[in-house]
Design a protein around this motif. Structure first.
Motif, mmCIF file in Angstrom:
data_model
loop_
_atom_site.group_PDB
_atom_site.id
_atom_site.type_symbol
_atom_site.label_atom_id
_atom_site.label_comp_id
_atom_site.label_asym_id
_atom_site.label_seq_id
_atom_site.Cartn_x
_atom_site.Cartn_y
_atom_site.Cartn_z
ATOM 1 N N SER A 27 -6.163 4.885 -16.609
ATOM 2 C CA SER A 27 -5.057 3.909 -15.417
ATOM 3 C C SER A 27 -5.886 4.938 -13.990
ATOM 4 O O SER A 27 -4.391 5.967 -13.927
ATOM 5 C CB SER A 27 -4.325 3.358 -15.512
ATOM 6 O OG SER A 27 -3.574 2.714 -14.523
ATOM 7 N N PRO A 28 -6.470 4.218 -13.541
ATOM 8 C CA PRO A 28 -6.418 5.490 -11.746
ATOM 9 C C PRO A 28 -4.957 5.329 -11.419
ATOM 10 O O PRO A 28 -4.010 6.260 -11.040
ATOM 11 C CB PRO A 28 -8.072 4.988 -11.192
ATOM 12 C CG PRO A 28 -7.496 3.207 -11.970
ATOM 13 C CD PRO A 28 -7.147 3.313 -12.923
ATOM 14 N N TYR A 29 -4.787 4.353 -11.609
ATOM 15 C CA TYR A 29 -3.121 4.229 -10.443
ATOM 16 C C TYR A 29 -1.895 4.531 -11.441
ATOM 17 O O TYR A 29 -0.732 5.245 -10.065
ATOM 18 C CB TYR A 29 -2.975 2.078 -9.870
ATOM 19 C CG TYR A 29 -4.145 2.779 -8.880
ATOM 20 C CD1 TYR A 29 -3.802 2.892 -7.681
ATOM 21 C CD2 TYR A 29 -5.186 1.839 -9.911
ATOM 22 C CE1 TYR A 29 -4.782 3.004 -6.891
ATOM 23 C CE2 TYR A 29 -6.323 1.767 -8.818
ATOM 24 C CZ TYR A 29 -6.701 1.940 -7.867
ATOM 25 O OH TYR A 29 -6.894 2.016 -6.686
ATOM 26 N N TRP A 30 -1.797 4.443 -12.438
ATOM 27 C CA TRP A 30 -0.718 5.545 -13.403
ATOM 28 C C TRP A 30 -1.152 5.523 -14.043
ATOM 29 O O TRP A 30 -0.898 4.779 -15.526
ATOM 30 C CB TRP A 30 0.463 3.718 -13.576
ATOM 31 C CG TRP A 30 1.577 5.557 -13.958
ATOM 32 C CD1 TRP A 30 2.218 5.948 -13.620
ATOM 33 C CD2 TRP A 30 2.440 4.127 -14.712
ATOM 34 N NE1 TRP A 30 3.204 6.150 -14.133
ATOM 35 C CE2 TRP A 30 3.994 5.152 -15.140
ATOM 36 C CE3 TRP A 30 2.596 2.349 -15.106
ATOM 37 C CZ2 TRP A 30 5.004 4.930 -15.183
ATOM 38 C CZ3 TRP A 30 4.314 2.205 -15.998
ATOM 39 C CH2 TRP A 30 5.122 3.282 -15.909
ATOM 40 N N SER A 80 5.900 -2.999 -11.168
ATOM 41 C CA SER A 80 5.469 -1.543 -10.748
ATOM 42 C C SER A 80 4.543 -1.341 -11.737
ATOM 43 O O SER A 80 2.721 -0.813 -11.002
ATOM 44 C CB SER A 80 6.466 -0.159 -10.315
ATOM 45 O OG SER A 80 6.421 0.400 -11.314
ATOM 46 N N ALA A 81 4.551 -1.390 -12.748
ATOM 47 C CA ALA A 81 3.524 -1.670 -13.814
ATOM 48 C C ALA A 81 2.077 -2.534 -13.559
ATOM 49 O O ALA A 81 1.012 -2.413 -13.391
ATOM 50 C CB ALA A 81 4.242 -1.463 -15.277
ATOM 51 N N LEU A 89 -4.222 -3.681 -9.203
ATOM 52 C CA LEU A 89 -4.603 -2.641 -7.877
ATOM 53 C C LEU A 89 -5.979 -2.187 -8.705
ATOM 54 O O LEU A 89 -7.054 -2.508 -7.753
ATOM 55 C CB LEU A 89 -4.069 -1.609 -8.403
ATOM 56 C CG LEU A 89 -2.902 -1.577 -7.055
ATOM 57 C CD1 LEU A 89 -1.619 -0.726 -6.460
ATOM 58 C CD2 LEU A 89 -3.163 -1.875 -5.607
ATOM 59 N N ALA A 90 -6.154 -1.881 -10.381
ATOM 60 C CA ALA A 90 -6.971 -1.656 -11.168
ATOM 61 C C ALA A 90 -8.312 -2.735 -10.586
ATOM 62 O O ALA A 90 -9.289 -2.334 -11.148
ATOM 63 C CB ALA A 90 -6.965 -0.841 -11.898
ATOM 64 N N GLY A 91 -7.334 -4.205 -10.650
ATOM 65 C CA GLY A 91 -9.204 -5.094 -10.793
ATOM 66 C C GLY A 91 -8.786 -5.722 -9.379
ATOM 67 O O GLY A 91 -10.236 -6.194 -9.276
ATOM 68 N N ILE A 92 -8.683 -4.692 -8.169
ATOM 69 C CA ILE A 92 -9.364 -5.590 -6.460
ATOM 70 C C ILE A 92 -10.731 -4.538 -6.382
ATOM 71 O O ILE A 92 -10.407 -3.348 -6.633
ATOM 72 C CB ILE A 92 -7.702 -5.168 -6.016
ATOM 73 C CG1 ILE A 92 -6.846 -5.378 -6.183
ATOM 74 C CG2 ILE A 92 -8.290 -5.281 -4.726
ATOM 75 C CD1 ILE A 92 -5.997 -6.057 -5.368
ATOM 76 N N GLY A 98 4.622 13.632 -17.330
ATOM 77 C CA GLY A 98 3.277 12.891 -16.843
ATOM 78 C C GLY A 98 2.196 13.810 -16.510
ATOM 79 O O GLY A 98 1.979 14.999 -16.359
ATOM 80 N N GLY A 99 0.898 13.097 -16.019
ATOM 81 C CA GLY A 99 0.467 13.485 -15.007
ATOM 82 C C GLY A 99 -1.590 13.270 -15.842
ATOM 83 O O GLY A 99 -1.601 11.930 -16.230
ATOM 84 N N THR A 100 -2.266 13.989 -15.553
ATOM 85 C CA THR A 100 -3.214 13.748 -16.285
ATOM 86 C C THR A 100 -4.496 15.282 -17.425
ATOM 87 O O THR A 100 -5.595 14.430 -17.295
ATOM 88 C CB THR A 100 -4.953 13.170 -14.791
ATOM 89 O OG1 THR A 100 -4.658 14.952 -14.155
ATOM 90 C CG2 THR A 100 -4.056 12.503 -14.395
#
Length: 324
Positions: free
Chosen positions: A46-49, A131-132, A138-141, A303-305
């Protein structure tokens, strides 16, 4: 922007070096417990979270088991950590269904206990925290998300946000947090309406799912609504805690002995209230390890990537590498 990129690149290099050089053997303190605070575990990014991939959680536990021992958070609160021991504990917040589907199988494969803190309103309604929902919408906009949201809320524009999708999402979330909860939910619903995310992937665990969790999972409360309690009066705090009490007594049929403050903020008078109410473990997010043997337990946000990033945060070394 260039300075931000350079700083993030430098941190990513530091995380990679930490991983490859196995620096956790030098960085991990003895005589303390590292209570790791996690949220989502899911194989789809998920790019936003960004969630932690189940394979990465498996890798992280394997690395940490070479250093020390995983225990239940109740053991950390009850008994001080002996001088030479390295202790780890897992604490998941928000009560997402992907904990059951993706995190728990990994934990059970390693035989490690965990703590799961659920939100009363989410369990009873089936809706994840706002927030979730925002990050998923947002990912679908399609297009410039900031401009679209500014047009959607002209009376309260987000303004100009730059950086990674994660930073943009966090900026929008912080902006919406200024609204009262009811208005915030209306704004999230409007954003969801223009999102092309056809199927919601993020959901909260149901009452039945929480009740069916195995004994290795110690369930705690994470607030009635997940609203921050820092500025709440004692009466407001008690009203929110009453939602937790109702969930545990009348729906989950579980003792309420662990409470994790939402969003990390807390006051000592609120901690005192919880102890009087019979709570034995009070979890906060002070980004510290703990010697244990006391009810107030700080946690380390994981958290993080990147794998190295998870490792650095789990052993409390993130501030030494330029930030959390």
């Amino acid at each position: 922007m260039p300075n931000t990129w350079v700083r993030e690149f430098g941190k990513s290099v530091a995380y990679r070096v930490f991983d490859l050089a196995h620096l956790e053997h030098l960085a991990t303190r003895r005589g303390v417990a590292h209570i790791m605070n996690l949220h989502r575990v899911h194989p789809e990014p998920s790019p936003y979270w960004p969630p932690i991939h189940p394979d990465d959680l498996d890798w992280l536990i394997r690395r940490l088991k070479r250093l020390g021992t995983f225990v239940d958070i109740r053991e950390v609160a009850a008994v001080p950590v002996i001088d030479r021991a390295r202790i780890f504990a897992l604490s998941f917040d928000d009560g997402y269904a992907d904990y059951l589907e993706f995190a728990l199988p990994v934990l059970e494969s390693h035989g490690v206990p965990s703590n799961l803190n659920v939100i009363a309103d989410s369990v009873l309604s089936g809706q994840p925290i706002w927030s979730a929902r925002l990050y998923e919408a947002l990912a679908g906009i399609e297009g410039d998300r900031v401009s679209i949201i500014n047009d959607l809320m002209p009376e309260m524009p987000v303004g100009h946000l730059t950086g990674s999708p994660e930073h943009i999402g966090f900026g929008i979330s912080n902006h919406l947090r200024r609204l009262p909860l009811t208005e915030r939910i209306l704004a999230i619903t409007a954003i969801e309406a223009i999102s092309k995310q056809d199927k919601r992937r993020v959901r909260a665990l149901t009452t039945a799912e929480v009740k069916a969790l195995p004994p290795s999972v110690h369930v705690g409360a994470h607030g009635g609504t997940h609203e921050p309690m820092t500025a709440a009066s004692i009466d407001e705090f008690l009203d929110d805690f009453a939602m937790c009490r109702d969930l545990f007594q009348n729906h989950l049929c579980l003792p309420l002995t662990t409470y994790a403050f939402p969003l990390g903020g807390y006051r000592q008078d609120q901690v005192d209230v919880l102890l009087r109410e019979g709570v034995s473990q009070v979890l906060v997010v002070d980004e510290l390890a703990t010697r244990g043997g006391i009810p107030l337990l700080p946690r380390l946000t994981v958290g993080g990537t990147a794998k190295g990033q998870y490792l650095v945060k789990s052993v409390g070394a993130s501030t030494r590498l330029g930030g959390r």
